[in-house]
Motif scaffolding. Structure first.
Motif, PDB file in Angstrom:
ATOM      1  N   ARG A  50      14.453   0.590  12.351  1.00 32.76           N
ATOM      2  CA  ARG A  50      14.552  -0.797  12.795  1.00 32.76           C
ATOM      3  C   ARG A  50      15.859  -1.444  12.360  1.00 32.76           C
ATOM      4  O   ARG A  50      16.362  -2.322  13.031  1.00 32.76           O
ATOM      5  N   THR A  75      22.161  -7.454  21.998  1.00 36.10           N
ATOM      6  CA  THR A  75      21.448  -6.179  21.906  1.00 36.10           C
ATOM      7  C   THR A  75      20.610  -6.133  20.625  1.00 36.10           C
ATOM      8  O   THR A  75      19.483  -5.619  20.632  1.00 36.10           O
ATOM      9  N   LEU A 100      17.485  -8.125  21.312  1.00 36.95           N
ATOM     10  CA  LEU A 100      16.579  -7.363  22.174  1.00 36.95           C
ATOM     11  C   LEU A 100      15.920  -6.221  21.388  1.00 36.95           C
ATOM     12  O   LEU A 100      14.728  -5.951  21.554  1.00 36.95           O
ATOM     13  N   SER A 101      16.675  -5.585  20.503  1.00 39.53           N
ATOM     14  CA  SER A 101      16.116  -4.530  19.643  1.00 39.53           C
ATOM     15  C   SER A 101      15.073  -5.107  18.696  1.00 39.53           C
ATOM     16  O   SER A 101      14.036  -4.483  18.442  1.00 39.53           O
ATOM     17  N   MET A 117      13.188  -7.721  19.270  1.00 41.07           N
ATOM     18  CA  MET A 117      11.985  -8.022  20.060  1.00 41.07           C
ATOM     19  C   MET A 117      11.200  -6.739  20.358  1.00 41.07           C
ATOM     20  O   MET A 117       9.973  -6.761  20.395  1.00 41.07           O
ATOM     21  N   GLU A 118      11.906  -5.638  20.518  1.00 43.49           N
ATOM     22  CA  GLU A 118      11.238  -4.359  20.760  1.00 43.49           C
ATOM     23  C   GLU A 118      10.568  -3.840  19.486  1.00 43.49           C
ATOM     24  O   GLU A 118       9.451  -3.337  19.516  1.00 43.49           O
ATOM     25  N   ALA A 119      11.252  -3.974  18.351  1.00 41.89           N
ATOM     26  CA  ALA A 119      10.715  -3.480  17.077  1.00 41.89           C
ATOM     27  C   ALA A 119       9.589  -4.351  16.544  1.00 41.89           C
ATOM     28  O   ALA A 119       8.649  -3.856  15.930  1.00 41.89           O
ATOM     29  N   PRO A 137       7.512  -6.933  18.367  1.00 39.51           N
ATOM     30  CA  PRO A 137       7.111  -7.740  19.528  1.00 39.51           C
ATOM     31  C   PRO A 137       6.167  -8.894  19.199  1.00 39.51           C
ATOM     32  O   PRO A 137       6.216  -9.931  19.851  1.00 39.51           O
TER      33      PRO A 137
END
Length: 189
Positions: free
Chosen positions: A138, A149, A152-153, A155-157, A159
């Motif tokens: 992470r 980016t 966005l990373s 939010m992916e890690a 959520p």
């Protein structure tokens, strides 16, 4: 308690008596938003399993700025493991970002588990390894990516966290200002 046992059983086998022994060593602790599970300058007191809520690891840099280093949410252990195991003074804070409920093991009980359950040392080592690997996965993209980016990373890690934690903590974690984060959020909606 079931979530704790299910997580632990991913790292090895325990029989019914071992599970009962383990559960006899844990206690429920509730922390209010902004309370500290562990503080810089003090020896960490607990290994905690998060039932409800979100924690953050943070510290102050040499300019006196608060830096958020990491987040931990439900279903995960939260501990400054190296300092807890060696009973040394912590250099970071572990703070409740929301109201939290955790199952905690104090050092005495944690050591009793270690000394009683055969194979616990290996299970514990694998749990620590998994936590460190996840943290690295992470954190490492944050070094080389541009701010958008990185967000966005994040939010992916994480959520489930974006609507649960203050944006100032997210910005600090990403290494950007809150104003930059607001701009990024506007452009990606």
């Amino acid at each position: 308690m079931e979530a704790l046992i299910n997580l632990i059983l991913q790292f090895g086998n325990l029989n019914k008596q071992q599970i009962e022994f383990l559960l006899s060593k844990v206690e429920l602790l509730e922390l209010k938003k902004d309370d500290y599970l562990s503080e810089a300058g003090k020896v960490p007191r607990y290994v905690a399993f998060v039932l409800e809520g979100v924690f953050r690891f943070c510290y102050y840099n040499n300019k006196g700025e608060e830096i958020t280093n990491y987040f931990v949410d439900e279903g995960n252990f939260v501990v400054d493991n190296q300092k807890f195991e060696s009973q040394m003074v912590a250099s970071e804070y572990v703070q409740a970002v929301t109201n939290c409920k955790v199952l905690v093991f104090n050092k005495k009980n944690w050591d009793q588990i270690d000394n009683t359950i055969v194979g616990w040392e290996m299970m514990k080592a694998n749990m620590v390894k998994k936590c460190l690997t996840l943290a690295m996965e992470r954190r490492s993209p944050l070094v080389s990516e541009d701010a958008t980016t990185r967000y966005l990373s994040f939010m992916e890690a994480f959520p489930s966290l974006i609507n649960r934690i203050p944006l100032s903590y997210v910005a600090s974690y990403l290494g950007i200002t809150q104003q930059s984060l607001s701009r990024i959020r506007r452009t990606i909606r």
